[in-house]
Design an enzyme around this catalytic site. Structure first.
Site, PDB file in Angstrom:
ATOM      1  N   ARG A 225       0.858  -1.191   0.000  1.00  0.00           N
ATOM      2  CA  ARG A 225       0.000   0.000   0.000  1.00  0.00           C
ATOM      3  C   ARG A 225       0.890   1.236   0.000  1.00  0.00           C
ATOM      4  O   ARG A 225       1.974   1.225   0.621  1.00  0.00           O
ATOM      5  CB  ARG A 225      -0.925   0.029   1.225  1.00  0.00           C
ATOM      6  CG  ARG A 225      -2.131  -0.895   1.129  1.00  0.00           C
ATOM      7  CD  ARG A 225      -3.128  -0.457   0.068  1.00  0.00           C
ATOM      8  NE  ARG A 225      -4.330  -1.261   0.000  1.00  0.00           N
ATOM      9  CZ  ARG A 225      -4.557  -2.247  -0.869  1.00  0.00           C
ATOM     10  NH1 ARG A 225      -3.624  -2.590  -1.729  1.00  0.00           N
ATOM     11  NH2 ARG A 225      -5.703  -2.889  -0.882  1.00  0.00           N
ATOM     12  N   HIS A 273      -1.584  -0.319  -9.913  1.00  0.00           N
ATOM     13  CA  HIS A 273      -2.261  -1.201  -8.938  1.00  0.00           C
ATOM     14  C   HIS A 273      -2.794  -2.471  -9.623  1.00  0.00           C
ATOM     15  O   HIS A 273      -3.987  -2.771  -9.559  1.00  0.00           O
ATOM     16  CB  HIS A 273      -3.410  -0.456  -8.231  1.00  0.00           C
ATOM     17  CG  HIS A 273      -3.788  -1.087  -6.919  1.00  0.00           C
ATOM     18  ND1 HIS A 273      -4.123  -0.366  -5.798  1.00  0.00           N
ATOM     19  CD2 HIS A 273      -3.883  -2.396  -6.549  1.00  0.00           C
ATOM     20  CE1 HIS A 273      -4.414  -1.191  -4.798  1.00  0.00           C
ATOM     21  NE2 HIS A 273      -4.272  -2.435  -5.241  1.00  0.00           N
TER      22      HIS A 273
HETATM   23  P1  NAP Z   1      -2.139 -10.733   5.577  1.00  0.00           P
HETATM   24  O1  NAP Z   1      -2.236 -12.197   5.304  1.00  0.00           O
HETATM   25  O2  NAP Z   1      -3.069 -10.118   6.564  1.00  0.00           O
HETATM   26  O3  NAP Z   1      -0.614 -10.481   6.034  1.00  0.00           O
HETATM   27  C1  NAP Z   1      -0.202  -9.254   6.523  1.00  0.00           C
HETATM   28  C2  NAP Z   1       1.215  -9.415   7.063  1.00  0.00           C
HETATM   29  O4  NAP Z   1       1.659  -8.135   7.522  1.00  0.00           O
HETATM   30  C3  NAP Z   1       1.287 -10.372   8.246  1.00  0.00           C
HETATM   31  O5  NAP Z   1       2.467 -11.135   8.207  1.00  0.00           O
HETATM   32  C4  NAP Z   1       1.325  -9.419   9.436  1.00  0.00           C
HETATM   33  O6  NAP Z   1       1.989  -9.917  10.584  1.00  0.00           O
HETATM   34  C5  NAP Z   1       2.132  -8.282   8.863  1.00  0.00           C
HETATM   35  N1  NAP Z   1       1.898  -7.062   9.649  1.00  0.00           N
HETATM   36  C6  NAP Z   1       0.731  -6.402   9.852  1.00  0.00           C
HETATM   37  N2  NAP Z   1       0.929  -5.354  10.665  1.00  0.00           N
HETATM   38  C7  NAP Z   1       2.242  -5.365  10.979  1.00  0.00           C
HETATM   39  C8  NAP Z   1       3.055  -4.552  11.807  1.00  0.00           C
HETATM   40  N3  NAP Z   1       2.551  -3.504  12.480  1.00  0.00           N
HETATM   41  N4  NAP Z   1       4.361  -4.845  11.902  1.00  0.00           N
HETATM   42  C9  NAP Z   1       4.888  -5.916  11.241  1.00  0.00           C
HETATM   43  N5  NAP Z   1       4.164  -6.739  10.445  1.00  0.00           N
HETATM   44  C10 NAP Z   1       2.862  -6.453  10.331  1.00  0.00           C
HETATM   45  O7  NAP Z   1      -2.285  -9.899   4.247  1.00  0.00           O
HETATM   46  P2  NAP Z   1      -2.021 -10.374   2.742  1.00  0.00           P
HETATM   47  O8  NAP Z   1      -3.183 -11.097   2.224  1.00  0.00           O
HETATM   48  O9  NAP Z   1      -0.677 -11.017   2.684  1.00  0.00           O
HETATM   49  O10 NAP Z   1      -1.973  -8.947   2.013  1.00  0.00           O
HETATM   50  C11 NAP Z   1      -1.019  -7.955   2.352  1.00  0.00           C
HETATM   51  C12 NAP Z   1      -1.380  -6.641   1.703  1.00  0.00           C
HETATM   52  O11 NAP Z   1      -1.108  -6.691   0.307  1.00  0.00           O
HETATM   53  C13 NAP Z   1      -2.861  -6.271   1.749  1.00  0.00           C
HETATM   54  O12 NAP Z   1      -3.226  -5.741   3.009  1.00  0.00           O
HETATM   55  C14 NAP Z   1      -2.953  -5.243   0.660  1.00  0.00           C
HETATM   56  O13 NAP Z   1      -2.669  -3.968   1.198  1.00  0.00           O
HETATM   57  C15 NAP Z   1      -1.836  -5.647  -0.311  1.00  0.00           C
HETATM   58  N6  NAP Z   1      -2.375  -6.138  -1.607  1.00  0.00           N
HETATM   59  C16 NAP Z   1      -2.048  -5.455  -2.752  1.00  0.00           C
HETATM   60  C17 NAP Z   1      -2.516  -5.909  -3.975  1.00  0.00           C
HETATM   61  C18 NAP Z   1      -2.111  -5.224  -5.251  1.00  0.00           C
HETATM   62  O14 NAP Z   1      -2.649  -5.544  -6.327  1.00  0.00           O
HETATM   63  N7  NAP Z   1      -1.172  -4.316  -5.239  1.00  0.00           N
HETATM   64  C19 NAP Z   1      -3.341  -7.029  -4.036  1.00  0.00           C
HETATM   65  C20 NAP Z   1      -3.655  -7.685  -2.859  1.00  0.00           C
HETATM   66  C21 NAP Z   1      -3.163  -7.233  -1.643  1.00  0.00           C
HETATM   67  P3  NAP Z   1       1.407 -11.182  11.386  1.00  0.00           P
HETATM   68  O15 NAP Z   1       1.660 -12.368  10.475  1.00  0.00           O
HETATM   69  O16 NAP Z   1       2.216 -11.232  12.610  1.00  0.00           O
HETATM   70  O17 NAP Z   1      -0.058 -10.930  11.599  1.00  0.00           O
END
Ligand code: NAP
Length: 310
Positions: A225, A273
């Site tokens: 993001r 994006h």
């Molecule tokens: P997810 O499964 O919820 O994983 C988020 C990760 O971030 C987890 O490992 C979490 O730690 C870590 N995290 C959250 N807050 C943190 C903090 N304060 N300090 C350190 N680590 C932290 O999410 P996901 O499905 O992998 O997706 C991640 C992000 O990718 C989405 O939220 C979205 O913004 C982005 N995204 C972008 C696209 C695009 O097309 N560009 C598409 C899809 C998603 P824990 O494991 O300890 O909970």
């Protein structure tokens, strides 16, 4: 009586999602009336995109869950009218898409592809890249997407590290957590991939101080993001040579305004994006499974923790 499922996303998505959802509901043995318009008090489940017109959930008194079509929930998690369980999207198709996109950009920088493509004017200056195992790639965020990316890069023999909020054990990957863990992870990050959610705790994760910790000449790839990075600090780091290139798929304001310096910067690649779109077929199967679980009295998958914001 069929279940009433409201499709609350931008209407142009309907043509793609309607047949995919109908197929998935049938496959899950669910009797569903799926529609773009159902009286609020009769809706059992909402399939939701945060940019839909539906923003006030107060009249949705019968709704058992809101099933987000997007992985990112920063646009809805603060909505105080939404008191029903909220599931974020974990879609195997999206995960594969993100993994392919990141791997492609990591390889681009690792192999120095731009360098060789630009030299088509008779300049025979070979720059031999290191092997993958000699290149440290660090993935910030070891969730659904980050873990898949880290494991795929590891399978290509990259030297991979990762950072998350809670401690993680991912075979073959050096893991870090917490604030000091982030500093340690950044010190060796030659290629840095940001796959964190946008929450109050993650904004400006990459600020001037942390950019300065990275090895000189590092690459940044951000499909997470926009607010994860301090834009001005990144521009300064690019201009000083601390960071050699940034590939950015997400921005604080989208579409990226035409006057934003990222557009014209020679060391920035802007993509609109597109790193990982939700895929209708696989996402519909996840939604159907969550509704099946709800009806069977089983816990929903992928519920958002409102206090953490993801
Ligand atoms: P997810 O499964 O919820 O994983 C988020 C990760 O971030 C987890 O490992 C979490 O730690 C870590 N995290 C959250 N807050 C943190 C903090 N304060 N300090 C350190 N680590 C932290 O999410 P996901 O499905 O992998 O997706 C991640 C992000 O990718 C989405 O939220 C979205 O913004 C982005 N995204 C972008 C696209 C695009 O097309 N560009 C598409 C899809 C998603 P824990 O494991 O300890 O909970």
């Amino acid at each position: 009586m069929p279940l009433n499922v409201l499709f609350a996303a931008t209407p142009e998505r309907w043509a793609t999602y309607e047949p995919a959802l109908q197929r998935a509901f049938k496959g899950a043995g669910l009797d569903v009336r799926l529609a773009l318009d159902i009286p609020a008090g009769e809706v059992d489940y909402v399939v939701y995109a945060p940019n839909s017109e539906l923003q006030d959930f107060t009249p949705y008194t019968r709704t058992k869950a809101v099933l987000n079509l997007w992985a990112g929930v920063e646009g809805i998690v603060g909505n105080e009218t939404l008191t029903q369980p909220l599931a974020r999207m974990v879609d195997p198709g999206m995960t594969r898409s993100m993994t392919e996109w990141v791997t492609g950009h990591v390889l681009r920088h690792h192999l120095g592809m731009d360098q060789h493509i630009l030299h088509q004017d008779g300049d025979w200056t070979p720059v031999v890249p290191p092997l993958a195992e000699e290149r440290r790639v660090c993935v910030l965020g070891l969730g659904e997407l980050g873990t898949s990316v880290a494991q795929t890069l590891k399978s290509l023999r990259f030297d991979v590290s990762g950072w998350s909020r809670s401690p993680k054990d991912v075979p073959g990957i050096e893991t870090f957590n917490g604030d000091t863990g982030l500093d340690d992870a950044l010190r060796s990050a030659e290629i840095l991939v940001l796959l964190l959610p946008d929450t109050p705790a993650t904004q400006n994760t990459l600020d001037a101080r942390r950019l300065a910790l990275m090895p000189q000449g590092a690459f940044i790839i951000n499909p997470g993001r926009g607010p994860l990075i301090d834009d001005d600090a990144l521009l300064d780091a690019l201009d000083s040579g601390q960071i050699v290139h940034a590939t950015l798929d997400v921005f604080r304001v989208e579409p990226l305004p035409v006057e934003h310096p990222f557009w014209a910067h020679p060391q920035v690649t802007v993509t609109p994006h597109i790193a990982a779109e939700t895929r209708a077929k696989t996402a519909s199967e996840v939604i159907a499974e969550n509704i099946r679980r709800g009806e069977a009295g089983e816990p929903f998958l992928y519920l958002v923790d409102r206090t953490l914001g993801y």
